[in-house]
Structure formats: structure tokens, C-alpha cells
Design a protein around this motif. Structure first.
Motif, PDB file in Angstrom:
ATOM      1  N   PRO A 196      28.703  34.180  44.369  1.00  0.00           N
ATOM      2  CA  PRO A 196      29.572  33.297  44.987  1.00  0.00           C
ATOM      3  C   PRO A 196      30.593  33.813  45.441  1.00  0.00           C
ATOM      4  N   PRO A 197      31.657  33.149  46.937  1.00  0.00           N
ATOM      5  CA  PRO A 197      32.281  33.953  47.706  1.00  0.00           C
ATOM      6  C   PRO A 197      33.510  34.302  46.969  1.00  0.00           C
ATOM      7  N   LEU A 198      34.102  34.030  45.521  1.00  0.00           N
ATOM      8  CA  LEU A 198      35.068  34.682  44.357  1.00  0.00           C
ATOM      9  C   LEU A 198      34.468  35.978  44.462  1.00  0.00           C
ATOM     10  N   LEU A 199      33.598  36.296  44.862  1.00  0.00           N
ATOM     11  CA  LEU A 199      32.776  38.263  43.838  1.00  0.00           C
ATOM     12  C   LEU A 199      32.141  38.329  45.491  1.00  0.00           C
ATOM     13  N   GLN A 200      32.518  37.753  46.641  1.00  0.00           N
ATOM     14  CA  GLN A 200      32.048  38.471  47.477  1.00  0.00           C
ATOM     15  C   GLN A 200      32.685  39.753  47.904  1.00  0.00           C
ATOM     16  N   GLY A 201      33.060  40.440  48.892  1.00  0.00           N
ATOM     17  CA  GLY A 201      33.349  41.839  48.936  1.00  0.00           C
ATOM     18  C   GLY A 201      33.724  42.791  47.931  1.00  0.00           C
ATOM     19  N   SER A 202      34.068  43.842  48.498  1.00  0.00           N
ATOM     20  CA  SER A 202      35.131  44.411  47.293  1.00  0.00           C
ATOM     21  C   SER A 202      36.818  44.751  47.128  1.00  0.00           C
ATOM     22  N   ILE A 203      36.802  45.602  46.059  1.00  0.00           N
ATOM     23  CA  ILE A 203      38.870  45.638  45.569  1.00  0.00           C
ATOM     24  C   ILE A 203      38.279  46.897  45.609  1.00  0.00           C
ATOM     25  N   LYS A 204      39.683  48.036  45.689  1.00  0.00           N
ATOM     26  CA  LYS A 204      40.467  49.132  45.740  1.00  0.00           C
ATOM     27  C   LYS A 204      40.521  49.606  44.441  1.00  0.00           C
ATOM     28  N   ILE A 205      40.039  50.631  43.979  1.00  0.00           N
ATOM     29  CA  ILE A 205      40.209  51.361  43.288  1.00  0.00           C
ATOM     30  C   ILE A 205      39.854  52.677  43.216  1.00  0.00           C
ATOM     31  N   THR A 206      41.488  53.000  42.397  1.00  0.00           N
ATOM     32  CA  THR A 206      41.626  54.578  42.376  1.00  0.00           C
ATOM     33  C   THR A 206      41.110  54.678  44.179  1.00  0.00           C
ATOM     34  N   GLY A 207      41.336  54.073  44.945  1.00  0.00           N
ATOM     35  CA  GLY A 207      41.577  54.027  46.819  1.00  0.00           C
ATOM     36  C   GLY A 207      40.241  54.193  47.653  1.00  0.00           C
ATOM     37  N   MET A 208      39.683  53.506  46.225  1.00  0.00           N
ATOM     38  CA  MET A 208      38.198  53.653  47.077  1.00  0.00           C
ATOM     39  C   MET A 208      37.720  52.152  47.120  1.00  0.00           C
ATOM     40  N   GLU A 209      36.416  51.799  47.911  1.00  0.00           N
ATOM     41  CA  GLU A 209      36.357  50.284  47.773  1.00  0.00           C
ATOM     42  C   GLU A 209      34.922  50.198  46.495  1.00  0.00           C
ATOM     43  N   PHE A 210      34.706  49.116  45.717  1.00  0.00           N
ATOM     44  CA  PHE A 210      34.148  48.976  44.846  1.00  0.00           C
ATOM     45  C   PHE A 210      34.025  47.276  44.953  1.00  0.00           C
ATOM     46  N   PRO A 211      32.287  46.713  44.940  1.00  0.00           N
ATOM     47  CA  PRO A 211      32.397  45.595  44.726  1.00  0.00           C
ATOM     48  C   PRO A 211      32.423  44.484  43.642  1.00  0.00           C
ATOM     49  N   LYS A 212      32.857  43.568  43.855  1.00  0.00           N
ATOM     50  CA  LYS A 212      33.216  42.516  42.829  1.00  0.00           C
ATOM     51  C   LYS A 212      32.491  42.195  42.406  1.00  0.00           C
ATOM     52  N   TYR A 213      31.394  42.129  42.790  1.00  0.00           N
ATOM     53  CA  TYR A 213      30.080  41.314  42.388  1.00  0.00           C
ATOM     54  C   TYR A 213      30.190  42.510  40.673  1.00  0.00           C
ATOM     55  N   SER A 214      30.197  43.726  41.536  1.00  0.00           N
ATOM     56  CA  SER A 214      29.636  44.862  40.690  1.00  0.00           C
ATOM     57  C   SER A 214      30.491  44.459  39.204  1.00  0.00           C
ATOM     58  N   LEU A 215      32.077  44.980  39.075  1.00  0.00           N
ATOM     59  CA  LEU A 215      32.696  44.205  38.712  1.00  0.00           C
ATOM     60  C   LEU A 215      32.730  43.255  37.616  1.00  0.00           C
ATOM     61  N   PHE A 216      31.981  41.753  38.476  1.00  0.00           N
ATOM     62  CA  PHE A 216      31.724  41.212  37.376  1.00  0.00           C
ATOM     63  C   PHE A 216      30.426  41.441  36.027  1.00  0.00           C
ATOM     64  N   ILE A 217      29.612  42.156  36.798  1.00  0.00           N
ATOM     65  CA  ILE A 217      28.402  42.636  35.912  1.00  0.00           C
ATOM     66  C   ILE A 217      29.177  42.813  34.669  1.00  0.00           C
ATOM     67  N   ILE A 218      30.300  44.250  34.959  1.00  0.00           N
ATOM     68  CA  ILE A 218      30.403  44.843  33.943  1.00  0.00           C
ATOM     69  C   ILE A 218      31.361  44.520  32.869  1.00  0.00           C
ATOM     70  N   ILE A 219      32.152  43.123  33.534  1.00  0.00           N
ATOM     71  CA  ILE A 219      33.108  42.147  32.689  1.00  0.00           C
ATOM     72  C   ILE A 219      31.737  41.745  31.549  1.00  0.00           C
ATOM     73  N   ILE A 220      31.227  40.463  32.020  1.00  0.00           N
ATOM     74  CA  ILE A 220      30.134  40.036  31.513  1.00  0.00           C
ATOM     75  C   ILE A 220      29.340  40.859  30.158  1.00  0.00           C
ATOM     76  N   GLY A 221      29.204  41.665  30.381  1.00  0.00           N
ATOM     77  CA  GLY A 221      28.561  42.636  29.331  1.00  0.00           C
ATOM     78  C   GLY A 221      28.863  42.640  28.276  1.00  0.00           C
ATOM     79  N   PRO A 222      30.311  43.240  28.217  1.00  0.00           N
ATOM     80  CA  PRO A 222      31.345  43.477  26.824  1.00  0.00           C
ATOM     81  C   PRO A 222      31.435  41.804  26.976  1.00  0.00           C
ATOM     82  N   VAL A 223      31.229  40.676  27.765  1.00  0.00           N
ATOM     83  CA  VAL A 223      31.633  39.194  26.407  1.00  0.00           C
ATOM     84  C   VAL A 223      30.268  39.398  25.956  1.00  0.00           C
ATOM     85  N   VAL A 224      28.928  39.306  26.306  1.00  0.00           N
ATOM     86  CA  VAL A 224      28.055  38.999  25.773  1.00  0.00           C
ATOM     87  C   VAL A 224      28.315  40.222  24.344  1.00  0.00           C
TER      88      VAL A 224
END
Length: 360
Positions: A196-224
Motif C-alpha cells: 500500500p502507498p502508505l507503507l512504501q519506502g522507509s523511515i529513519k531509525i537511529t539514523g539508518m533506513e528501515f522499511p515501513k512495511y516491516s515496521l507495520f508487521i512489527i506493530i500488527i504482531g503485538p496487536v494480535v
């Protein structure tokens, strides 16, 4: 020891300068991107002192970087930890449904991986019909749940009073049927699912790039995980399910409709597998046999955590995910077998798993 050079293209446009040398264990025969990020290039270098700058043109080292190199190495380790966490949460979506079905129905669902694959292919189909991933994310697991309900009602229910071998053979048969059916419909080629367009690309974490989609997976796990905890500990239906998992005959004598509960649990566990397929589709693409790959790893997770234990599935997923993430750095050639070695050790010394009780 392997010397790994990290080049930040944004801070230093010249590929000849600005490397930071970090020492890692393992062989170094090929060029490898350990983090999978977009703005880093990883290169294997000759043996030189760790923690120094390297000039590619001159081929000599300059003054040591000291704390800067240590800080950069810490950022690398943290990003790799997040990669492992993303893998863990994806495994948890599969393992939670698998351990739920076993904890209540006492059935090892061999078809769980194929239902996960079905969720990925359905997500691909829906996104081809309408370019809305979120609609596919909602609909695909529901179709998987309905399909699993039909399997349970018409084929699995008559076998509950027979030996477990009949149930295993039936579910294994459905694994083969679903795999061949997907090949007939979609072919053997990989089917790419757009993020999805909202989860494309990456964001900076501690100055390094991390995929938004991987962050989405990390969030959905604890929610479940929180949703499952609330369902089984705070709702009336959850208490009935737990009662049926403890003693089917006693629950039936108290007026609980146990066959209906079994159908609900099988549908719900398969729905979790469908969510896993919908989540994994944009990350790994839909392909024949993808269910077999992950179901084996999911079995390792539930065995380590304990068959029938929801919290064991969560802890086992975290353990296996991080072992895979850091195993790439430490034992890159043997990383795929490390989780199974851990599983064998649990079989030998703690066969019930970490939290294994055989029930939810």
C-alpha cells in the motif's frame, strides 16, 4: 573475522571515501547487504584494523574512528534486531493459529501452511481487481476462514472419534490439493503484490533506513497477541473454549456445544493463517510451496514454545526470528538449520517446550 565496510551515500557522495570498518564473524566470499536497507552498501574488504576509516583509492587506513565506529556498529545491531522482530511477528501469526487449533482440537493442522498460501494468493487476486490492499487485507482472511470452516464441518468432524492418523492424512491431503490447485489457477510463477502507498519506502531509525512495511508487521504482531489474550481471558466465548480444551466431556455435560466450538476455533485459527498470508504477500510474493516453507518453521516455533501454549508461541516466535536475523551475521552458511537444531535440543531436554501444557 570478516571486515565489513559501510558507505552512507547521502553523507558522502564519493564511493571511494567514508567507509567505517566493522569486524564480524563468519566467511566473506561474497558481497552481501546484511541489513537490506536502501542507502547502505556492504562490501568485503581485506583484513585491516577494525574501527578505522578506509580510503579505497589509496588502499590505506587513516586515523581511527573510535567511538563513532562503535556507535555505527550498535545501530547496525539494532536494525538487525528489528529485522528479526519483523520475522518473529510474521511467524507468530502462523504459530498462534497452529497452537490454538492443537490446544483445543488436539489436531496438528498440516493444512495450515496451505491456508496461509491461499491467503496470499487471494490477496493478489483482490488487489488485481481493485488496487486497494487494505480491502484485500480484510476480505482474503475471511475467505480463508470460510474455506477452512467447510473443511472442518464436512471432512474433519466425522474423524474426531477416530485415531489421529486419519486426521493427519486428511489434512495432508488438503495440503496437496490446495498446492496443485494454486498451480493450476495461477501457474508456477511468483505473483508480486504491491505494498500500500502508505507503507512504501522507509523511515529513519537511529539514523539508518528501515522499511515501513516491516515496521507495520512489527506493530500488527503485538496487536494480535493482545486481542488473543483478551479473547481467551476476558470473554465468555474464550472461557468456553478454554473449558473445552481442558475437558471435552465435562464441557459437553455442562451444556456447552463442543462441536460448534471446535468449528469456531478451527475457523479462527485458519483466519489467523489467512492474515499471515495477506501480510506476507507484499513482502515475499505469492508462490506455490510458500506454505510448506513457513509451516515447517512454524512447527519449530510451537515445539520450542510448547504445543498448545499461546504465550509459548509468542516467545518461540521471538526466539526463532532473532536467531535467523543474527545467524546471518554469525553463521551465514548454516543459518537456516539453526532453528531446527534448537528444536532438536528442546525435544531432547525439554520436550514439553517452554510453556507447554497441551491446552490454551
Amino acid at each position: 573475522m570478516r571486515q565489513v565496510a559501510i558507505w552512507n551515500k547521502k553523507r558522502n557522495p564519493s564511493p571511494s571515501l567514508g567507509f567505517i570498518i566493522i569486524s564480524l564473524r563468519g566467511g566473506c566470499s561474497e558481497r552481501r547487504n546484511l541489513l537490506g536497507t536502501e542507502n547502505k552498501k556492504i562490501a568485503t574488504l581485506p583484513r585491516i584494523k577494525c574501527g578505522v576509516a578506509y580510503n579505497e583509492k589509496k588502499g590505506v587506513t587513516t586515523k581511527p574512528l573510535g567511538r563513532k565506529a562503535d556507535k555505527q556498529r550498535g545501530f547496525m545491531i539494532f536494525i538487525q534486531f528489528l529485522n528479526g522482530l519483523s520475522t518473529s511477528m510474521l511467524l507468530f501469526l502462523l504459530a498462534s493459529g497452529l497452537t490454538l487449533i492443537f490446544g483445543v482440537l488436539r489436531i496438528i493442522n498440516f493444512a495450515h501452511g496451505s491456508l496461509y498460501m491461499l491467503g496470499a494468493y487471494l490477496t493478489y487476486t483482490i488487489t488485481r481487481l481493485t488496487p486497494n490492499y487494505w480491502l484485500a487485507f480484510l476480505i482474503a482472511p475471511i475467505i480463508v476462514a470460510i474455506s477452512s470452516g467447510l473443511i472442518e464441518f464436512f471432512f474433519l468432524r466425522p474423524l474426531y472419534k477416530r485415531e489421529h492418523e486419519y486426521q493427519l492424512l486428511l489434512l495432508y491431503g488438503f495440503t496437496l490439493i490446495l498446492d496443485d490447485l494454486m498451480k493450476m489457477i495461477y501457474g508456477a510463477a511468483f505473483k508480486i503484490i504491491s505494498k500500500p502507498p502508505l507503507l512504501q519506502g522507509s523511515i529513519k531509525i537511529t539514523g539508518m533506513e528501515f522499511p515501513k512495511y516491516s515496521l507495520f508487521i512489527i506493530i500488527i504482531g503485538p496487536v494480535v497477541a493482545l486481542g488473543l489474550w483478551y479473547l481467551f481471558d476476558r470473554t465468555k466465548m474464550g472461557k468456553k473454549i478454554r473449558a473445552a480444551s481442558f475437558d471435552r466431556e465435562a464441557a459437553n455435560a455442562l451444556g456447552i456445544n463442543v462441536p460448534f466450538l471446535y468449528t469456531v476455533v478451527f475457523i479462527f485459527g485458519s483466519w489467523l493463517g489467512g492474515i499471515g498470508g495477506a501480510v506476507a504477500g507484499p513482502l515475499r510474493a505469492a508462490s506455490p510451496g510458500m506454505g510448506l516453507e513457513i509451516i515447517i518453521m512454524s512447527f519449530a516455533v510451537v515445539i520450542i514454545g510448547g504445543l498448545g501454549s499461546f504465550w509459548g508461541a509468542l516467545l518461540g516466535s521471538l526466539l526463532v526470528g532473532e536467531v535467523l536475523a543474527f545467524g546471518v551475521l554469525i553463521l551465514p552458511k548454516f543459518v537456516i538449520i539453526v532453528p531446527y537444531i534448537v528444536m532438536v535440543l528442546f525435544f531432547l531436554f525439554k520436550p514439553q517446550g517452554i510453556f507447554g501444557k497441551g491446552r490454551i
